[in-house]
Design an enzyme around this catalytic site. Sequence first.
Site: not given
Length: 109
Positions: A33, A36
């Site tokens: 991600c 993230c």
Amino acid sequence: MAGNLRSVTDETFADEVLKSGKPVLVDFWAEWCGPCRLVAPVLEALAAEHSDKITIVQLNVDDSPRTAAEYGVRSIPTLNVYRDGKVVKTVVGAKPRPALEQDLHEFLR
């Protein structure tokens, strides 16, 4: 991701998050991600500066899918703040530090 952020798992979540004596921010994330990875350094800094008020931990949704599913995490990063075993704040998506600090203001004072 290391540093000031500890990892929690499905197995350790209840003890480290739900039973904590102070608020705990859980960063639901995954290796793949991109957003993230953008928010992680911000959380590192907040963890270093505010460790007396809030604990910040990470839960990898790929390694611990049960907890993510239990709390309805559908997109990552999702940041849930838990107090007394309950979710009291949810922030979805990567945000710049000033916006995140504003969202978390009540827990950082």
